[in-house]
Design a protein around this motif. Structure first.
Motif, PDB file in Angstrom:
ATOM      1  N   LYS A   1      -9.280  13.774  29.138  1.00  0.00           N
ATOM      2  CA  LYS A   1     -10.496  12.961  29.078  1.00  0.00           C
ATOM      3  C   LYS A   1     -10.284  11.546  29.614  1.00  0.00           C
ATOM      4  N   SER A   2      -9.052  11.201  29.918  1.00  0.00           N
ATOM      5  CA  SER A   2      -8.770   9.832  30.356  1.00  0.00           C
ATOM      6  C   SER A   2      -9.289   9.547  31.755  1.00  0.00           C
ATOM      7  N   GLY A   3      -9.449  10.612  32.544  1.00  0.00           N
ATOM      8  CA  GLY A   3      -9.844  10.435  33.941  1.00  0.00           C
ATOM      9  C   GLY A   3      -8.688  10.059  34.849  1.00  0.00           C
ATOM     10  N   ARG A   4      -7.499   9.812  34.276  1.00  0.00           N
ATOM     11  CA  ARG A   4      -6.350   9.402  35.087  1.00  0.00           C
ATOM     12  C   ARG A   4      -5.579  10.634  35.562  1.00  0.00           C
ATOM     13  N   ASP A   5      -5.032  10.523  36.751  1.00  0.00           N
ATOM     14  CA  ASP A   5      -4.244  11.619  37.293  1.00  0.00           C
ATOM     15  C   ASP A   5      -2.850  11.601  36.689  1.00  0.00           C
ATOM     16  N   PHE A   6      -2.227  12.745  36.628  1.00  0.00           N
ATOM     17  CA  PHE A   6      -0.842  12.857  36.180  1.00  0.00           C
ATOM     18  C   PHE A   6      -0.263  14.140  36.752  1.00  0.00           C
ATOM     19  N   LYS A   7       1.040  14.214  36.794  1.00  0.00           N
ATOM     20  CA  LYS A   7       1.711  15.380  37.378  1.00  0.00           C
ATOM     21  C   LYS A   7       1.350  16.626  36.561  1.00  0.00           C
ATOM     22  N   GLY A   8       0.820  17.631  37.227  1.00  0.00           N
ATOM     23  CA  GLY A   8       0.429  18.867  36.569  1.00  0.00           C
ATOM     24  C   GLY A   8      -1.040  18.939  36.188  1.00  0.00           C
ATOM     25  N   ARG A   9      -1.776  17.846  36.378  1.00  0.00           N
ATOM     26  CA  ARG A   9      -3.178  17.824  35.933  1.00  0.00           C
ATOM     27  C   ARG A   9      -4.016  18.915  36.601  1.00  0.00           C
ATOM     28  N   ALA A  10      -3.847  19.089  37.899  1.00  0.00           N
ATOM     29  CA  ALA A  10      -4.672  20.066  38.617  1.00  0.00           C
ATOM     30  C   ALA A  10      -4.479  21.467  38.051  1.00  0.00           C
ATOM     31  N   ALA A  11      -3.240  21.803  37.697  1.00  0.00           N
ATOM     32  CA  ALA A  11      -2.965  23.125  37.137  1.00  0.00           C
ATOM     33  C   ALA A  11      -3.624  23.288  35.772  1.00  0.00           C
ATOM     34  N   ILE A  12      -3.608  22.235  34.969  1.00  0.00           N
ATOM     35  CA  ILE A  12      -4.235  22.300  33.654  1.00  0.00           C
ATOM     36  C   ILE A  12      -5.755  22.433  33.799  1.00  0.00           C
ATOM     37  N   GLU A  13      -6.343  21.692  34.727  1.00  0.00           N
ATOM     38  CA  GLU A  13      -7.785  21.805  34.965  1.00  0.00           C
ATOM     39  C   GLU A  13      -8.157  23.226  35.364  1.00  0.00           C
ATOM     40  N   ALA A  14      -7.360  23.817  36.247  1.00  0.00           N
ATOM     41  CA  ALA A  14      -7.634  25.186  36.694  1.00  0.00           C
ATOM     42  C   ALA A  14      -7.521  26.165  35.542  1.00  0.00           C
ATOM     43  N   GLN A  15      -6.529  25.966  34.700  1.00  0.00           N
ATOM     44  CA  GLN A  15      -6.334  26.876  33.574  1.00  0.00           C
ATOM     45  C   GLN A  15      -7.467  26.762  32.552  1.00  0.00           C
ATOM     46  N   LYS A  16      -7.920  25.550  32.314  1.00  0.00           N
ATOM     47  CA  LYS A  16      -9.026  25.361  31.374  1.00  0.00           C
ATOM     48  C   LYS A  16     -10.300  26.028  31.897  1.00  0.00           C
ATOM     49  N   LYS A  17     -10.427  26.052  33.209  1.00  0.00           N
ATOM     50  CA  LYS A  17     -11.606  26.664  33.820  1.00  0.00           C
ATOM     51  C   LYS A  17     -11.491  28.182  33.872  1.00  0.00           C
ATOM     52  N   GLU A  18     -10.315  28.670  34.251  1.00  0.00           N
ATOM     53  CA  GLU A  18     -10.143  30.104  34.498  1.00  0.00           C
ATOM     54  C   GLU A  18      -9.654  30.888  33.290  1.00  0.00           C
ATOM     55  N   GLY A  19      -9.110  30.192  32.290  1.00  0.00           N
ATOM     56  CA  GLY A  19      -8.550  30.885  31.143  1.00  0.00           C
ATOM     57  C   GLY A  19      -7.078  31.189  31.332  1.00  0.00           C
ATOM     58  N   VAL A  20      -6.455  31.759  30.316  1.00  0.00           N
ATOM     59  CA  VAL A  20      -5.023  32.030  30.337  1.00  0.00           C
ATOM     60  C   VAL A  20      -4.758  33.507  30.091  1.00  0.00           C
ATOM     61  N   ARG A  21      -3.547  33.941  30.442  1.00  0.00           N
ATOM     62  CA  ARG A  21      -3.153  35.338  30.249  1.00  0.00           C
ATOM     63  C   ARG A  21      -2.101  35.499  29.148  1.00  0.00           C
ATOM     64  N   LYS A  22      -1.794  34.390  28.490  1.00  0.00           N
ATOM     65  CA  LYS A  22      -0.903  34.470  27.331  1.00  0.00           C
ATOM     66  C   LYS A  22      -1.222  33.295  26.422  1.00  0.00           C
ATOM     67  N   MET A  23      -0.955  33.478  25.136  1.00  0.00           N
ATOM     68  CA  MET A  23      -1.250  32.431  24.158  1.00  0.00           C
ATOM     69  C   MET A  23      -0.240  32.523  23.023  1.00  0.00           C
ATOM     70  N   LEU A  24       0.306  31.359  22.652  1.00  0.00           N
ATOM     71  CA  LEU A  24       1.290  31.320  21.577  1.00  0.00           C
ATOM     72  C   LEU A  24       0.605  31.543  20.235  1.00  0.00           C
ATOM     73  N   ALA A  25       1.180  32.422  19.443  1.00  0.00           N
ATOM     74  CA  ALA A  25       0.646  32.733  18.118  1.00  0.00           C
ATOM     75  C   ALA A  25       1.786  32.770  17.113  1.00  0.00           C
ATOM     76  N   CYS A  26       1.395  32.641  15.852  1.00  0.00           N
ATOM     77  CA  CYS A  26       2.356  32.697  14.748  1.00  0.00           C
ATOM     78  C   CYS A  26       2.217  34.042  14.042  1.00  0.00           C
ATOM     79  N   PHE A  27       3.331  34.573  13.570  1.00  0.00           N
ATOM     80  CA  PHE A  27       3.334  35.861  12.884  1.00  0.00           C
ATOM     81  C   PHE A  27       4.122  35.729  11.575  1.00  0.00           C
ATOM     82  N   THR A  28       3.596  36.318  10.516  1.00  0.00           N
ATOM     83  CA  THR A  28       4.307  36.332   9.233  1.00  0.00           C
ATOM     84  C   THR A  28       4.483  37.762   8.758  1.00  0.00           C
ATOM     85  N   VAL A  29       5.586  37.978   8.067  1.00  0.00           N
ATOM     86  CA  VAL A  29       5.934  39.302   7.554  1.00  0.00           C
ATOM     87  C   VAL A  29       6.045  39.217   6.036  1.00  0.00           C
ATOM     88  N   ASP A  30       5.429  40.154   5.338  1.00  0.00           N
ATOM     89  CA  ASP A  30       5.455  40.144   3.872  1.00  0.00           C
ATOM     90  C   ASP A  30       6.762  40.674   3.301  1.00  0.00           C
TER      91      ASP A  30
END
Length: 817
Positions: free
Chosen positions: A704-733
């Motif tokens: 939201k800063s509007g400032r450029d940074f290394k990797g920004r374009a890739a993050i913008e594309a991912q936010k638009k297109e979605g992802v194919r993996k997502m980190l999740a937590c798992f618990t075992v009883d």
């Protein structure tokens, strides 16, 4: 007519072993046809020619397993491509287990293989013997079989790679030694050889056991040691099958492969012999060392119990050849942090043939594209640091690593050699009150504290179940959640960044908003151009153009190098490593403010000292930079001070906190607490192959800063297109299930990933794991939460629950399950 050296080249590869030839091959395939490979004598004449030639694929790291799998794919097609025989046989590989602990290890390895998509089959002793009929199996509990493993002739496969390199346009010169590299103002200008000068900007050093001494001349540190390694070649053994898989018998420290009707048998003795400690002889090529039958005799005795036919088999030769080994048993790849465009591929720990195809591909990609094709942190040259400049330390640690080549790979196992090497000012104090230390990058760090009064011994006892420190960590965890703990984290890597463009520089390389007012503490990632997380650290803004950067102990070289390399060249700044000058004490827990109030007159109230801020305060008469942040999910401060003041500050805190229940704690309690709170660990849960969006860290990115940074374009594309993996937590009883990482994740019965880390949460009293849920058609929160999950633990399916929120909320003191 002999070819003349070219005047210029795009890249020069030094070394004509399998890794050098593979690198030249892959560079040429990438279109770098003006690549030149220089070999001081003849191709393969260093250590490649006498390698045993076993090719196995499975490692505990997914990407290194992928690298080894690439070697197999390459070797499968290389003979047809080049017309040269390679001796490659995909005859499979057997691995034996001769006790219950080893069998548990093998089952966990089979789960790892399954996680990484590698076929690994568990066999009974009888089934294993059908594949290897000349072995005795009386003591065998079980075995694992990898059908796609195999064996190769090292010299033949290297010559085939060399021919493939020439066919693709690379040029190879034998009998051409590199005598010098011309470097001016930190830039490579070219290489001087015994036949002339070649102008080039890129050098890839694949010089095997010569690499350390050669690279040191140019300020590059490559920690490897030549070690004598022996294997036996027998005469033909009557009635022996010609289709035997390779065989590894780790409980007997030995390996075997069939060769023209006989056997090759070698092993990894616990007392290896170093070689060429005073330097490699000048004319050493196509040379073997004198056979040492006395030293090999224990290996032979172990082998006779497995293969009785060896007792009557004729001995053709006992080969003794030096191999390059490293202090941690992993090979060395990548661009040297000390010299731009100087790349290294060395230290292959006797699996250079298995690694050669993949290592050459990775190095070529790294050279041509400026980055490896995937995260290879376990093999990255930047994993090394200060202790790896010390020859004596390297030798001690390498001897230990060699001796552990086939021993049990216990969870949480620590090295013992070369210790202590780097200690904090509190080392003796902590040792006297029961600290059991671990070691990271040479630093002694408290892992946990024994209760000396209750006759506990501060020593790890390894197993695949709950280890002996489980209850001790539970005590420390409970104190962190209910009272407070004090942890010596002096080993943190600490950098100071200042200069006219410091603010602009760090704003470019940091994904988080580091341009907050002075006194702000910012948790941030630094990203590559694909949005992958290269660094995960905290930045404290001290002044307009002055910053204090703190990162993990083991990432000191990597992160320093990343920052230095990725700040634009037109910016003026100064980056310095001040790790050795500063001690760090972390005071964490709900009563930490009460303790702080007794040792300082500064305002440490919530209003006066908000979260994510830092400032100088005074404790015990000393200036301390207090940073209010946490990696355990509780109220707390990191306290940074000059090393000479650490003991007095520690004593003041312990004295004030003792009546309130303040307890010493170690790194294993940090791990337990961070798992409950959902904090990510770089090198496990996050890294160059994972973006903040995939890792659930999008909130830390300044989109939201509007400032450029290394990797920004890739993050913008991912936010638009979605992802194919997502980190999740798992618990075992099930309380008996121990999660270590790499366990397979199943969603609705389908394999979707593996755990990146695992452990136990002592507040929620459950095993916890983190891992990426993958789906080629896309993953979102609904997809993750909608599934029914199981974890495969040592080939047993275990029901588990999935979570996308922290398991523990310290504000509400609630467990969220």
């Amino acid at each position: 007519m002999a070819k003349e050296l070219p005047a210029t080249a795009k890249a020069v590869v030094i070394g004509g072993g399998i890794v050098g030839c593979s690198t030249a091959y892959h560079l040429a395939k990438l279109g770098w046809t003006d690549t030149v490979l220089l070999e001081r004598k003849k191709l393969t004449s260093g250590t490649t020619f006498h390698a045993a030639g076993l090719v196995g694929q499975l490692r505990s790291n997914a990407n290194i397993t992928e690298l080894l799998g690439y070697s197999v794919d390459l070797y499968n097609r290389l003979e047809e491509e080049t017309g040269l025989a390679t001796g490659w046989k995909m005859n499979g590989g057997l691995r034996l287990a001769c006790n219950e602990a080893r069998w548990e290890e093998v089952k966990r390895q089979a789960t790892t293989a399954q996680s990484f998509g590698l076929d690994m089959q568990l066999l009974s002793p009888t089934e294993a013997q059908k594949l290897w009929p000349i072995m005795s199996v009386e003591d065998v509990v079980g075995a694992a079989f990898l059908p796609t493993d195999g064996q190769a002739n090292p010299s033949d496969i290297t010559q085939a790679l060399a021919k493939g390199a020439r066919m693709a346009g690379a040029t190879i010169f034998e009998d051409t030694s590199v005598t010098n590299i011309r470097v001016e103002r930190g830039k490579i200008q070219g290489v001087q050889t015994n036949k002339g000068f070649i102008e080039c900007e890129i050098v890839v050093c694949c010089a095997g056991q010569w690499t350390r001494e050669f690279a040191r001349r140019f300020g590059v540190n490559v920690p490897l040691v030549p070690v004598q390694h022996q294997y036996l070649i027998t005469e033909t053994i009557p009635d022996m099958p010609r289709n035997l898989p390779t065989l590894r018998d780790p409980d007997r420290l030995t390996y075997y492969k069939e060769e023209v009707g006989g056997l090759v048998m070698g092993g990894y003795e616990p007392n290896p012999i170093l070689w060429a400690e005073d330097g490699i002889p000048e004319d050493f090529h196509f040379t073997l060392l004198q056979s040492d039958f006395d030293h090999f005799e224990p290996m032979m005795e172990l082998a006779l119990g497995r293969v009785p036919a060896l007792e009557t088999a004729g001995i053709k030769e006992l080969v003794n050849g030096p191999e390059s080994f490293t202090p941690d048993g992993n090979f060395i790849l990548g661009e040297a942090p000390e010299l731009k465009n100087f790349f290294v591929g060395a230290g292959f720990n006797a699996f250079g043939i298995a690694s050669g195809g993949g290592a050459g591909m990775v190095l070529a990609e790294w050279v041509a594209k400026g980055e490896p094709p995937y995260d290879l942190w376990g093999a990255d040259i930047r994993r090394f640091g200060r202790p790896h400049f010390d020859d004596d330390w390297i030798k001690k640690r390498t001897v230990e690593a060699y001796g552990k080549h086939y021993t049990m790979a216990w969870p949480h196992e620590e090295h013992q050699s070369g210790r202590p090497f780097r200690t904090s000012p509190l080392y003796d104090r902590l040792k006297s009150v029961g600290a059991c230390f671990g070691e990271k990058l040479g630093w002694e760090r408290p892992n946990w504290f024994a209760d000396i009064a209750a006759s506990e011994t501060p020593e790890d006892i390894y197993s695949f179940g709950r280890q002996n420190w489980f209850a001790a960590v539970a005590r420390e965890h409970k104190a962190a959640r209910e009272t407070a703990v004090l942890i010596d984290q002096t080993s943190f890597a600490k950098f100071h960044l200042a200069g006219p463009h410091a603010a602009a520089a760090i704003d470019w390389i940091a994904a988080g908003d580091v341009l907050r007012p002075p006194g702000s503490v910012i948790y941030t990632q630094m990203l590559n151009d694909h949005g992958g997380i290269e660094c995960d650290l905290t930045v404290t803004r001290l002044d307009e153009n002055e910053f204090y950067i703190v990162t993990g102990t083991g990432f000191a070289t990597h992160d320093y190098n990343w920052i230095l390399k990725n700040i634009p060249s037109h910016m003026t700044f100064a980056l310095s490593d001040i790790t050795e000058q500063r001690s760090v004490l972390s005071l964490m827990g709900p009563l930490s403010r009460d303790i702080m109030a007794q040792v300082t007159n500064d305002d440490i109230s919530h209003e006066g000292f908000p979260f994510a801020t830092g400032r100088m305060i005074e404790i015990a008469g000393h200036a301390v930079m207090a940073l209010r942040l946490t990696y355990m999910g509780e109220l707390g401060w990191e306290l940074h001070m000059s090393v000479e003041h650490a003991a007095e500050v520690y004593d003041a805190l312990m004295s004030a906190g003792a009546p309130l229940g303040l307890r010493n704690a170690g790194y294993r309690s940090i791990e337990s607490c961070r798992l409950e709170k959902g904090y990510r660990a770089w090198g496990a849960d996050i890294g160059p192959d994972h973006t903040p969006i995939e890792a659930g860290l999008g909130w830390a990115v300044k989109m939201k800063s509007g400032r450029d940074f290394k990797g920004r374009a890739a993050i913008e594309a991912q936010k638009k297109e979605g992802v194919r993996k997502m980190l999740a937590c798992f618990t075992v009883d099930d309380p008996d299930v121990v999660l270590l990482g790499r366990e397979t994740i199943y969603r609705n019965g389908e394999r979707v990933g593996w755990l990146s880390s695992g452990g136990y949460g002592h507040t929620i009293e459950k095993s916890i794991g983190y891992g990426y849920v993958r789906n080629p058609d896309g993953v979102d929160k609904e997809f993750v939460l909608d599934g029914s999950y199981e974890l495969d633990v040592a080939l047993t399916r275990v029901p588990c629950k999935v979570h996308l929120q922290p398991l523990y909320d310290p504000e509400m003191k609630k467990i969220k399950l």
